[in-house]
Scaffold this motif. Structure first.
Motif, PDB file in Angstrom:
ATOM      1  N   GLY A 155       0.826  -1.197   0.000  1.00 15.04           N
ATOM      2  CA  GLY A 155       0.000   0.000   0.000  1.00 15.04           C
ATOM      3  C   GLY A 155       0.860   1.247   0.000  1.00 15.04           C
ATOM      4  N   PHE A 156       0.432   2.238  -0.762  1.00 19.69           N
ATOM      5  CA  PHE A 156       1.173   3.487  -0.862  1.00 19.69           C
ATOM      6  C   PHE A 156       0.201   4.661  -0.905  1.00 19.69           C
ATOM      7  CE2 PHE A 156       3.396   0.079  -3.032  1.00 19.69           C
ATOM      8  CZ  PHE A 156       4.668   0.128  -2.469  1.00 19.69           C
ATOM      9  N   VAL A 157       0.502   5.687  -0.136  1.00 20.45           N
ATOM     10  CA  VAL A 157      -0.221   6.950  -0.226  1.00 20.45           C
ATOM     11  C   VAL A 157       0.693   7.915  -0.963  1.00 20.45           C
ATOM     12  CG1 VAL A 157      -1.268   8.875   1.010  1.00 20.45           C
ATOM     13  CG2 VAL A 157      -1.486   6.543   1.910  1.00 20.45           C
ATOM     14  N   LEU A 158       0.264   8.353  -2.136  1.00 20.35           N
ATOM     15  CA  LEU A 158       1.054   9.245  -2.973  1.00 20.35           C
ATOM     16  C   LEU A 158       0.386  10.610  -3.042  1.00 20.35           C
ATOM     17  CD1 LEU A 158       1.711   6.796  -5.976  1.00 20.35           C
ATOM     18  CD2 LEU A 158       3.074   7.082  -3.896  1.00 20.35           C
ATOM     19  N   ALA A 159       1.190  11.644  -3.150  1.00 20.02           N
ATOM     20  CA  ALA A 159       0.638  12.996  -3.236  1.00 20.02           C
ATOM     21  C   ALA A 159       1.552  13.860  -4.091  1.00 20.02           C
ATOM     22  CB  ALA A 159       0.471  13.610  -1.853  1.00 20.02           C
ATOM     23  N   ARG A 160       0.965  14.885  -4.689  1.00 17.77           N
ATOM     24  CA  ARG A 160       1.765  15.815  -5.482  1.00 17.77           C
ATOM     25  C   ARG A 160       2.592  16.721  -4.580  1.00 17.77           C
ATOM     26  NH1 ARG A 160       1.838  13.617 -10.529  1.00 17.77           N
ATOM     27  NH2 ARG A 160      -0.248  13.480 -11.448  1.00 17.77           N
ATOM     28  N   ALA A 161       2.046  17.096  -3.438  1.00 22.15           N
ATOM     29  CA  ALA A 161       2.724  18.002  -2.507  1.00 22.15           C
ATOM     30  C   ALA A 161       3.385  17.205  -1.389  1.00 22.15           C
ATOM     31  CB  ALA A 161       1.728  19.001  -1.934  1.00 22.15           C
ATOM     32  N   ALA A 162       4.174  17.894  -0.564  1.00 21.35           N
ATOM     33  CA  ALA A 162       4.893  17.235   0.524  1.00 21.35           C
ATOM     34  C   ALA A 162       3.991  16.897   1.702  1.00 21.35           C
ATOM     35  CB  ALA A 162       6.043  18.129   0.992  1.00 21.35           C
ATOM     36  N   SER A 163       2.783  17.438   1.715  1.00 22.76           N
ATOM     37  CA  SER A 163       1.867  17.177   2.826  1.00 22.76           C
ATOM     38  C   SER A 163       0.427  17.290   2.338  1.00 22.76           C
ATOM     39  CB  SER A 163       2.106  18.163   3.978  1.00 22.76           C
ATOM     40  OG  SER A 163       1.870  19.493   3.544  1.00 22.76           O
ATOM     41  N   LEU A 164      -0.481  16.760   3.146  1.00 27.42           N
ATOM     42  CA  LEU A 164      -1.917  16.859   2.882  1.00 27.42           C
ATOM     43  C   LEU A 164      -2.581  17.514   4.080  1.00 27.42           C
ATOM     44  CD1 LEU A 164      -2.660  13.285   1.440  1.00 27.42           C
ATOM     45  CD2 LEU A 164      -2.473  15.407   0.132  1.00 27.42           C
ATOM     46  N   ASP A 165      -3.707  18.181   3.840  1.00 30.28           N
ATOM     47  CA  ASP A 165      -4.428  18.763   4.972  1.00 30.28           C
ATOM     48  C   ASP A 165      -5.262  17.690   5.665  1.00 30.28           C
ATOM     49  OD1 ASP A 165      -6.782  18.426   3.459  1.00 30.28           O
ATOM     50  OD2 ASP A 165      -6.768  20.497   2.755  1.00 30.28           O
ATOM     51  N   ALA A 166      -5.854  18.053   6.791  1.00 31.18           N
ATOM     52  CA  ALA A 166      -6.593  17.085   7.608  1.00 31.18           C
ATOM     53  C   ALA A 166      -7.749  16.460   6.851  1.00 31.18           C
ATOM     54  CB  ALA A 166      -7.094  17.763   8.880  1.00 31.18           C
ATOM     55  N   ALA A 167      -8.450  17.247   6.033  1.00 31.45           N
ATOM     56  CA  ALA A 167      -9.592  16.722   5.285  1.00 31.45           C
ATOM     57  C   ALA A 167      -9.145  15.679   4.269  1.00 31.45           C
ATOM     58  CB  ALA A 167     -10.330  17.870   4.587  1.00 31.45           C
ATOM     59  N   ALA A 168      -8.034  15.944   3.596  1.00 37.63           N
ATOM     60  CA  ALA A 168      -7.524  14.982   2.613  1.00 37.63           C
ATOM     61  C   ALA A 168      -7.073  13.700   3.299  1.00 37.63           C
ATOM     62  CB  ALA A 168      -6.379  15.606   1.819  1.00 37.63           C
ATOM     63  N   TRP A 169      -6.396  13.822   4.445  1.00 38.69           N
ATOM     64  CA  TRP A 169      -5.978  12.620   5.167  1.00 38.69           C
ATOM     65  C   TRP A 169      -7.179  11.791   5.613  1.00 38.69           C
ATOM     66  CZ3 TRP A 169      -1.853  10.094   4.744  1.00 38.69           C
ATOM     67  CH2 TRP A 169      -0.601  10.686   4.639  1.00 38.69           C
ATOM     68  N   GLN A 170      -8.263  12.455   5.988  1.00 36.49           N
ATOM     69  CA  GLN A 170      -9.471  11.722   6.359  1.00 36.49           C
ATOM     70  C   GLN A 170      -9.992  10.917   5.173  1.00 36.49           C
ATOM     71  OE1 GLN A 170     -12.565  14.213   7.964  1.00 36.49           O
ATOM     72  NE2 GLN A 170     -13.850  12.499   8.569  1.00 36.49           N
ATOM     73  N   GLN A 171      -9.963  11.513   3.988  1.00 33.53           N
ATOM     74  CA  GLN A 171     -10.383  10.805   2.779  1.00 33.53           C
ATOM     75  C   GLN A 171      -9.444   9.643   2.469  1.00 33.53           C
ATOM     76  OE1 GLN A 171     -11.507  13.479  -0.612  1.00 33.53           O
ATOM     77  NE2 GLN A 171     -11.132  15.126   0.865  1.00 33.53           N
ATOM     78  N   VAL A 172      -8.151   9.860   2.669  1.00 37.01           N
ATOM     79  CA  VAL A 172      -7.173   8.801   2.406  1.00 37.01           C
ATOM     80  C   VAL A 172      -7.420   7.610   3.321  1.00 37.01           C
ATOM     81  CG1 VAL A 172      -4.731   8.191   2.675  1.00 37.01           C
ATOM     82  CG2 VAL A 172      -5.371  10.282   1.456  1.00 37.01           C
ATOM     83  N   ARG A 173      -7.598   7.866   4.619  1.00 36.35           N
ATOM     84  CA  ARG A 173      -7.824   6.769   5.565  1.00 36.35           C
ATOM     85  C   ARG A 173      -9.113   6.023   5.235  1.00 36.35           C
ATOM     86  NH1 ARG A 173      -6.003  10.997   8.981  1.00 36.35           N
ATOM     87  NH2 ARG A 173      -3.897  10.588   9.813  1.00 36.35           N
ATOM     88  N   ALA A 174     -10.145   6.763   4.852  1.00 34.32           N
ATOM     89  CA  ALA A 174     -11.410   6.118   4.469  1.00 34.32           C
ATOM     90  C   ALA A 174     -11.211   5.257   3.233  1.00 34.32           C
ATOM     91  CB  ALA A 174     -12.482   7.181   4.216  1.00 34.32           C
ATOM     92  N   ALA A 175     -10.391   5.724   2.285  1.00 36.05           N
ATOM     93  CA  ALA A 175     -10.133   4.958   1.061  1.00 36.05           C
ATOM     94  C   ALA A 175      -9.361   3.680   1.371  1.00 36.05           C
ATOM     95  CB  ALA A 175      -9.359   5.814   0.072  1.00 36.05           C
TER      96      ALA A 175
END
Length: 207
Positions: free
Chosen positions: A158-178
């Motif tokens: 499993g890998f979490v990839l992003a264009r930026a060096a960090s994600l905001d709290a809302a995006a991380w919530q979506q990632v964990r749900a995914a």
């Protein structure tokens, strides 16, 4: 000393994760007597390849043996090659502050969604054939392609990839749900130290 301690911590976490994955795999295998009766992680309905190409930063991952050399700034760069496949260039900074790099090729196996691929790396055992079964599934994408969750048919990577060096709290919530929607446990993902982002290595469920 700090680097050696960090490496020992990463190794201990990896051993724990591998043990947990082994238990999970055995439990899944014993849940049904019919091979193939358990569906694997589902791909996104449609991957727009031109939007997916480019550089991605790894912000978290289920540890694999090849990750142990990487101390920070693990990245993947995807570009079309002359054959119409995807040239893969993975890089990271090692614990000795050198650059580590490996190059490979990704071939789309699923023309309906474009989100299931076979990634190969020359010289790497079991991954050196250009043609092969799917081992890379994009299971979730940010609406603006700012982040992605990638796994394999067994769900053991499993890998979490992003264009930026960090994600905001809302995006991380979506990632964990995914991750949960793909049948995985966010606690098996460890954050990847990234310049300008997270500096710790901690389970994603407590980060």
């Amino acid at each position: 000393m700090h680097r050696r301690d960090s490496l020992r911590t990463s190794t201990r976490l990896l051993v724990g994760v591998v043990s947990a994955l082994s238990v999970t795999a055995l439990a899944a295998g014993g849940a049904s007597g019919e091979p193939g009766s358990v569906a694997g992680p589902a791909p996104v309905p449609r991957l727009e390849l031109d939007r997916y190409l480019g550089t991605w930063r790894q912000l978290a991952a289920v540890p694999q043996y090849f990750n142990l050399a990487c101390a920070r700034d693990t990245q993947a760069n995807y570009a079309l090659d002359p054959q119409g496949n995807i040239a893969v260039r993975n890089t990271c900074t090692t614990w000795s502050n050198t650059q580590n790099e490996i190059n490979g090729t990704a071939v789309v196996n699923d023309r309906e969604t474009g989100a299931q691929l076979h990634v190969s790396f020359p010289g790497v055992p079991t991954q050196d054939s250009l043609d092969g079964p799917t081992n890379y599934i994009v299971t979730a994408l940010g609406p603006d392609y700012s982040w992605a969750v990638v796994t394999d048919p067994s769900g053991t990577s499993g890998f979490v990839l992003a264009r930026a060096a960090s994600l905001d709290a809302a995006a991380w919530q979506q990632v964990r749900a995914a991750i949960v929607a793909a049948g995985q446990n966010p606690c098996l993902y460890l954050t990847s130290p990234t310049t300008g982002g997270e500096s710790r290595i901690v389970p994603l469920c407590v980060s």
